[in-house]
Write a protein that holds these residues in place. Sequence first.
Motif, PDB file in Angstrom:
ATOM      1  N   VAL A   1       0.843  -1.209   0.000  1.00 20.80           N
ATOM      2  CA  VAL A   1       0.000   0.000   0.000  1.00 20.80           C
ATOM      3  C   VAL A   1       0.870   1.248   0.000  1.00 20.80           C
ATOM      4  N   LEU A   2       1.919   1.248   0.817  1.00 18.77           N
ATOM      5  CA  LEU A   2       2.807   2.411   0.872  1.00 18.77           C
ATOM      6  C   LEU A   2       3.571   2.597  -0.438  1.00 18.77           C
ATOM      7  N   GLN A   3       4.029   1.501  -1.042  1.00 24.71           N
ATOM      8  CA  GLN A   3       4.702   1.588  -2.348  1.00 24.71           C
ATOM      9  C   GLN A   3       3.763   2.145  -3.401  1.00 24.71           C
ATOM     10  N   GLU A   4       2.550   1.625  -3.443  1.00 19.90           N
ATOM     11  CA  GLU A   4       1.560   2.093  -4.422  1.00 19.90           C
ATOM     12  C   GLU A   4       1.194   3.555  -4.181  1.00 19.90           C
ATOM     13  N   THR A   5       1.137   3.963  -2.910  1.00 20.90           N
ATOM     14  CA  THR A   5       0.841   5.353  -2.586  1.00 20.90           C
ATOM     15  C   THR A   5       1.931   6.265  -3.136  1.00 20.90           C
ATOM     16  N   CYS A   6       3.184   5.887  -2.923  1.00 17.75           N
ATOM     17  CA  CYS A   6       4.302   6.682  -3.457  1.00 17.75           C
ATOM     18  C   CYS A   6       4.243   6.760  -4.976  1.00 17.75           C
ATOM     19  N   ASN A   7       4.000   5.636  -5.627  1.00 15.72           N
ATOM     20  CA  ASN A   7       3.906   5.616  -7.090  1.00 15.72           C
ATOM     21  C   ASN A   7       2.753   6.488  -7.580  1.00 15.72           C
ATOM     22  N   TYR A   8       1.631   6.405  -6.892  1.00 14.99           N
ATOM     23  CA  TYR A   8       0.451   7.178  -7.275  1.00 14.99           C
ATOM     24  C   TYR A   8       0.712   8.677  -7.150  1.00 14.99           C
ATOM     25  N   ILE A   9       1.356   9.078  -6.067  1.00  9.19           N
ATOM     26  CA  ILE A   9       1.675  10.498  -5.871  1.00  9.19           C
ATOM     27  C   ILE A   9       2.659  10.977  -6.935  1.00  9.19           C
ATOM     28  N   LYS A  10       3.667  10.162  -7.255  1.00 13.63           N
ATOM     29  CA  LYS A  10       4.618  10.527  -8.313  1.00 13.63           C
ATOM     30  C   LYS A  10       3.895  10.708  -9.644  1.00 13.63           C
ATOM     31  N   ASN A  11       2.980   9.781  -9.961  1.00 13.81           N
ATOM     32  CA  ASN A  11       2.225   9.888 -11.210  1.00 13.81           C
ATOM     33  C   ASN A  11       1.345  11.128 -11.228  1.00 13.81           C
ATOM     34  N   LEU A  12       0.714  11.434 -10.108  1.00 13.06           N
ATOM     35  CA  LEU A  12      -0.111  12.646 -10.035  1.00 13.06           C
ATOM     36  C   LEU A  12       0.738  13.893 -10.239  1.00 13.06           C
ATOM     37  N   ASN A  13       1.924  13.922  -9.646  1.00 19.77           N
ATOM     38  CA  ASN A  13       2.818  15.061  -9.843  1.00 19.77           C
ATOM     39  C   ASN A  13       3.214  15.217 -11.300  1.00 19.77           C
ATOM     40  N   ARG A  14       3.499  14.087 -11.960  1.00 15.73           N
ATOM     41  CA  ARG A  14       3.833  14.137 -13.393  1.00 15.73           C
ATOM     42  C   ARG A  14       2.669  14.669 -14.219  1.00 15.73           C
ATOM     43  N   GLU A  15       1.465  14.217 -13.883  1.00 16.55           N
ATOM     44  CA  GLU A  15       0.279  14.687 -14.601  1.00 16.55           C
ATOM     45  C   GLU A  15       0.071  16.186 -14.400  1.00 16.55           C
ATOM     46  N   VAL A  16       0.274  16.656 -13.180  1.00 17.21           N
ATOM     47  CA  VAL A  16       0.134  18.084 -12.898  1.00 17.21           C
ATOM     48  C   VAL A  16       1.158  18.875 -13.713  1.00 17.21           C
ATOM     49  N   ASP A  17       2.407  18.405 -13.727  1.00 17.30           N
ATOM     50  CA  ASP A  17       3.445  19.086 -14.508  1.00 17.30           C
ATOM     51  C   ASP A  17       3.096  19.108 -15.992  1.00 17.30           C
ATOM     52  N   ASP A  18       2.616  17.981 -16.495  1.00 20.68           N
ATOM     53  CA  ASP A  18       2.240  17.883 -17.906  1.00 20.68           C
ATOM     54  C   ASP A  18       1.096  18.840 -18.235  1.00 20.68           C
ATOM     55  N   LEU A  19       0.077  18.853 -17.393  1.00 26.34           N
ATOM     56  CA  LEU A  19      -1.055  19.753 -17.632  1.00 26.34           C
ATOM     57  C   LEU A  19      -0.638  21.214 -17.528  1.00 26.34           C
ATOM     58  N   SER A  20       0.239  21.517 -16.609  1.00 21.04           N
ATOM     59  CA  SER A  20       0.747  22.883 -16.471  1.00 21.04           C
ATOM     60  C   SER A  20       1.504  23.304 -17.731  1.00 21.04           C
ATOM     61  N   ASP A  21       2.331  22.404 -18.248  1.00 19.37           N
ATOM     62  CA  ASP A  21       3.056  22.695 -19.493  1.00 19.37           C
ATOM     63  C   ASP A  21       2.089  22.912 -20.650  1.00 19.37           C
ATOM     64  N   ARG A  22       1.079  22.059 -20.733  1.00 15.00           N
ATOM     65  CA  ARG A  22       0.100  22.190 -21.817  1.00 15.00           C
ATOM     66  C   ARG A  22      -0.684  23.485 -21.707  1.00 15.00           C
ATOM     67  N   LEU A  23      -1.034  23.880 -20.483  1.00 22.44           N
ATOM     68  CA  LEU A  23      -1.741  25.152 -20.297  1.00 22.44           C
ATOM     69  C   LEU A  23      -0.838  26.331 -20.656  1.00 22.44           C
ATOM     70  N   SER A  24       0.434  26.248 -20.314  1.00 26.43           N
ATOM     71  CA  SER A  24       1.380  27.309 -20.670  1.00 26.43           C
ATOM     72  C   SER A  24       1.506  27.446 -22.185  1.00 26.43           C
ATOM     73  N   GLN A  25       1.564  26.306 -22.868  1.00 33.60           N
ATOM     74  CA  GLN A  25       1.629  26.332 -24.332  1.00 33.60           C
ATOM     75  C   GLN A  25       0.362  26.927 -24.916  1.00 33.60           C
ATOM     76  N   LEU A  26      -0.774  26.568 -24.361  1.00 31.90           N
ATOM     77  CA  LEU A  26      -2.042  27.107 -24.823  1.00 31.90           C
ATOM     78  C   LEU A  26      -2.109  28.608 -24.596  1.00 31.90           C
ATOM     79  N   LEU A  27      -1.599  29.051 -23.469  1.00 32.15           N
ATOM     80  CA  LEU A  27      -1.594  30.468 -23.131  1.00 32.15           C
ATOM     81  C   LEU A  27      -0.798  31.279 -24.154  1.00 32.15           C
ATOM     82  N   GLU A  28       0.256  30.690 -24.688  1.00 31.76           N
ATOM     83  CA  GLU A  28       1.079  31.374 -25.686  1.00 31.76           C
ATOM     84  C   GLU A  28       0.347  31.561 -27.015  1.00 31.76           C
ATOM     85  N   THR A  29      -0.704  30.787 -27.250  1.00 32.00           N
ATOM     86  CA  THR A  29      -1.391  30.839 -28.545  1.00 32.00           C
ATOM     87  C   THR A  29      -2.611  31.760 -28.545  1.00 32.00           C
ATOM     88  N   ILE A  30      -2.976  32.313 -27.393  1.00 31.67           N
ATOM     89  CA  ILE A  30      -4.163  33.172 -27.357  1.00 31.67           C
ATOM     90  C   ILE A  30      -3.779  34.578 -26.911  1.00 31.67           C
TER      91      ILE A  30
END
Length: 94
Positions: free
Chosen positions: A49-78
């Motif tokens: 459970v603790l291993q999966e929790t760590c993996n899940y949090i890492k994946n969520l952080n990656r998703e947040v970073d990815d979405l932030s990058d995508r929003l930044s790119q979108l912001l540059e186009t408008i």
Amino acid sequence: MSGRRSRQSSGSTTSRISDDQIISLVSRLQQLLPEIRTRRSGKVSASKVLQETCNYIKNLNREVDDLSDRLSQLLETIEADSAEAAIIRSLITG
């Protein structure tokens, strides 16, 4: 397991967490994890459970970073002063 938790610093008053509290916390974590929650097998070790929790949090952080990058790119186009840009800026800055 309780032997590792029962050590106290000499002279300090530290609160200890009971085995029941640990079991309860691990159970609550297990309910939050999609990987474990969807499995049909009943018991999963606390370690898993603790291993999966760590993996899940890492994946969520990656998703947040990815979405932030995508929003930044979108912001540059408008247009900078548009309502859409204001919404995107508010999402990025949180």
